[in-house]
Design a protein around this motif. Sequence first.
Motif, PDB file in Angstrom:
ATOM      1  N   ARG A   9      -8.445  19.733  -5.307  1.00  0.00           N
ATOM      2  CA  ARG A   9      -7.153  20.386  -5.459  1.00  0.00           C
ATOM      3  C   ARG A   9      -7.018  21.418  -4.354  1.00  0.00           C
ATOM      4  N   VAL A  32     -18.887  21.826 -16.370  1.00  0.00           N
ATOM      5  CA  VAL A  32     -18.369  20.532 -15.953  1.00  0.00           C
ATOM      6  C   VAL A  32     -16.993  20.686 -15.306  1.00  0.00           C
ATOM      7  N   LEU A  34     -13.176  20.588 -14.994  1.00  0.00           N
ATOM      8  CA  LEU A  34     -12.127  20.812 -15.992  1.00  0.00           C
ATOM      9  C   LEU A  34     -10.980  19.841 -15.750  1.00  0.00           C
ATOM     10  N   SER A  37      -5.054  20.298 -16.902  1.00  0.00           N
ATOM     11  CA  SER A  37      -4.375  21.121 -17.914  1.00  0.00           C
ATOM     12  C   SER A  37      -5.254  22.270 -18.383  1.00  0.00           C
ATOM     13  N   GLN A  39      -7.708  23.652 -16.732  1.00  0.00           N
ATOM     14  CA  GLN A  39      -7.860  24.649 -15.659  1.00  0.00           C
ATOM     15  C   GLN A  39      -6.602  25.507 -15.527  1.00  0.00           C
ATOM     16  N   ARG A  40      -5.448  24.868 -15.563  1.00  0.00           N
ATOM     17  CA  ARG A  40      -4.209  25.641 -15.380  1.00  0.00           C
ATOM     18  C   ARG A  40      -3.917  26.543 -16.567  1.00  0.00           C
ATOM     19  N   ALA A  41      -4.487  26.208 -17.716  1.00  0.00           N
ATOM     20  CA  ALA A  41      -4.281  27.053 -18.895  1.00  0.00           C
ATOM     21  C   ALA A  41      -4.972  28.403 -18.748  1.00  0.00           C
ATOM     22  N   LEU A  42      -5.783  28.544 -17.696  1.00  0.00           N
ATOM     23  CA  LEU A  42      -6.394  29.851 -17.419  1.00  0.00           C
ATOM     24  C   LEU A  42      -5.396  30.781 -16.739  1.00  0.00           C
ATOM     25  N   ASP A  43      -4.466  30.162 -16.012  1.00  0.00           N
ATOM     26  CA  ASP A  43      -3.528  30.931 -15.185  1.00  0.00           C
ATOM     27  C   ASP A  43      -2.341  31.386 -16.021  1.00  0.00           C
ATOM     28  N   VAL A  44      -2.628  32.209 -17.008  1.00  0.00           N
ATOM     29  CA  VAL A  44      -1.567  32.720 -17.888  1.00  0.00           C
ATOM     30  C   VAL A  44      -1.689  34.238 -17.957  1.00  0.00           C
ATOM     31  N   PRO A 219     -13.793  26.235 -19.491  1.00  0.00           N
ATOM     32  CA  PRO A 219     -14.558  27.093 -18.577  1.00  0.00           C
ATOM     33  C   PRO A 219     -15.703  27.808 -19.289  1.00  0.00           C
ATOM     34  N   GLN A 273      -7.436  34.576 -21.734  1.00  0.00           N
ATOM     35  CA  GLN A 273      -7.178  33.396 -20.897  1.00  0.00           C
ATOM     36  C   GLN A 273      -8.200  32.289 -21.169  1.00  0.00           C
ATOM     37  N   ASN A 276      -7.243  30.575 -24.315  1.00  0.00           N
ATOM     38  CA  ASN A 276      -6.077  29.696 -24.111  1.00  0.00           C
ATOM     39  C   ASN A 276      -6.522  28.364 -23.496  1.00  0.00           C
ATOM     40  N   ASP A 279      -8.416  26.308 -26.049  1.00  0.00           N
ATOM     41  CA  ASP A 279      -7.448  25.723 -26.982  1.00  0.00           C
ATOM     42  C   ASP A 279      -6.944  24.380 -26.439  1.00  0.00           C
ATOM     43  N   VAL A 280      -6.565  24.368 -25.163  1.00  0.00           N
ATOM     44  CA  VAL A 280      -6.078  23.129 -24.543  1.00  0.00           C
ATOM     45  C   VAL A 280      -7.191  22.075 -24.505  1.00  0.00           C
TER      46      VAL A 280
END
Lengths: 392, 392
Positions: A9, A32, A34, A37, A39-44, A219, A273, A276, A279-280
Amino acid sequence: MNTFKGLTRLITPQLKRNMSNQVDTLLIPGPVILSDSVQRALDVPSLSHTSPEFGTILQRTLKNTRKLFRADEKKGQAFVIAGSGTLGWDIVGANLINQGDNALVVSTGVFSDFFAECLEAYGANVDKLTAETGESVPLESIRSQLSKKNYKVVTLTHVDTSTAVLTDVKAAADLIHKESPDSYIVVDGVCSIGCEEFEFDKWNIDYCLTASQKAIGAPAGLSISMASQRVIDFVKSDQYKMKSFFTSLKKWTPIMEGYEAGTPKYFATPAIQAINSLDVAIQEILADGLEARWEKHAEISKWFKDKVTNELGLKLVTKYPSECAAHGLTAIYVDEPGKVIGALKANGVVIAGGILPSISTKYIRVGHMGVTACDPSVEYIPTCYKLLKEHT
Amino acid sequence: MNTFKGLTRLITPQLKRNMSNQVDTLLIPGPVILSDSVQRALDVPSLSHTSPEFGTILQRTLKNTRKLFRADEKKGQAFVIAGSGTLGWDIVGANLINQGDNALVVSTGVFSDFFAECLEAYGANVDKLTAETGESVPLESIRSQLSKKNYKVVTLTHVDTSTAVLTDVKAAADLIHKESPDSYIVVDGVCSIGCEEFEFDKWNIDYCLTASQKAIGAPAGLSISMASQRVIDFVKSDQYKMKSFFTSLKKWTPIMEGYEAGTPKYFATPAIQAINSLDVAIQEILADGLEARWEKHAEISKWFKDKVTNELGLKLVTKYPSECAAHGLTAIYVDEPGKVIGALKANGVVIAGGILPSISTKYIRVGHMGVTACDPSVEYIPTCYKLLKEHT
């Protein structure tokens, strides 16, 4: 340079100062890769830890964590706490061990031994049943040991990440319940939850600890665990003496009960974060279906182990084929581990070295958990195999 | 709905299932609003925890953490561990307290009291000097108490987040060094590091614990601390008895020394993404300059406190003006805290309620740390003030 599809990425300019534009394909037994989705769920943004918004996230996470452990029929309590897998051992030591208590550690590798060291630090008299390298401890040895002494706690390492040995937790738990019904059965599920069959309720486990960064595919940074109602009753009873604070289940139980009931409470600030993202990750697992996940891990594991042993003629650290071969990673004897690891790294693939002291310089470890095992669009393990074929 | 510039970010479709499109302006005393760079630094792939790539990140973080604590002249060791601020108290209990050791807790609020409870759980005989609500403990009381008994550990809460009281750590540390040179001086810097003047080396502090989510401006989930060489020598000595595992500095010291020296070592899996984000957060602070940060927090704090007291005629929980008013948050008595908090929430601003038990239903707390205090492009505190003016 990594040329595999799916993983690479582009890193945004803000991150350039910390990381290069491309990353290697991570095939160690945790952390491992991620999913996008997750990984991006960290960016909140940060949320108030007691807000309804975060409350909803942690509530769902705790309810789904029960499903992950197969612990949604009986009461008990799930815990999600900032920390690592290691923290789970301390939670056992701090809550279930008093000075001089007997503990039996069924050891299949170095992580079992670390667990023993942890319990000793908390004052336990630890007896250890150590398996032959690459094998599990025979049930008969456990039966025999249980007949000699009363144990407050018996620990089983579901998968020891140092040897890739899978313990038959169901059979061992059945035996322990029969021979020593008062013992707390504690399972280290760090390298098993999400990739190996596990039934907290049905097998009558008392405490199972795991972590976010392996087969759960989230993570690193969270200790995740499940306690039986027997444990919860104990920590709420007058018999319980609080010997720690952050690791005290007496402190955490009302907090987790509160979040699960939709009434957030404060004890220590949760990792907003990371939770979150977890959760995903758990939602993704449950959307696939837990059994389907176990099956996918078993499939890729069999494919890889068969290829490595049959075609490359390499020997696994774990007895193979056998019932004690774990499905989330493979430990392989090679002549020059450093050279193999270096050659794969030069091709953008990161695998791990050995860590069982007696053979640490003689083997490599390849993880195949989470996305690597379950996303049909990626071919990391076949590619890793091709590289191993070239470089072993 | 939040209409303030700068904060609101569109959430990607992947996250929609977890969060709404917009978030409130978070003005609680931690977790705080993250800068865009810090937040996006979470959205990075997993790395091997012992890889050179991650090694470089944690190495820089540890070196910069020293600068944050002003601890880069003497040796000692910085620690970054998955956990929360609370974990730091346990690290003190597990490493510096043996059963029956005397500890003196200088209490300025409920967080000081929790620290006392934690040390008691580890077997300390705790004496507590409790300040008048909203004031600090007079130096004379500390002097008098130190003359009565030998204390292994003396704790100072730099800023107690329940009362917004700032303790003069320099003056207290000078006194303790003079009156009781053998005592370990432990500072709870959870609500001070990054926003209050602090000099670990110059003030000869033995251990200072903090957390990622307040004035450091990083996501919650990391315990950050600094130990003096005296503490490190002790944990490496034969006198040290390991009583825990995850919280043992004997376990963590060689790991952190290894990472800082550029040779990553394994004990417990670090929180890769959270540490990457912390790295960016500390770099941002150091780029501004630590003194400039302290100054910015002092400025916004003075502006807000003056407005609230002079123009609105409200009374602060902390004695004001005084030297003991913290700069990262403000605690304000209001008639109906629930109503005020609800009115601000309806306007997209989240503040916190009271938590000091004796007055918990009588006040509100507003945090002004990190981005909120230091980013000149945002006007969160003036907007919060306007809302308070309308709703108190």
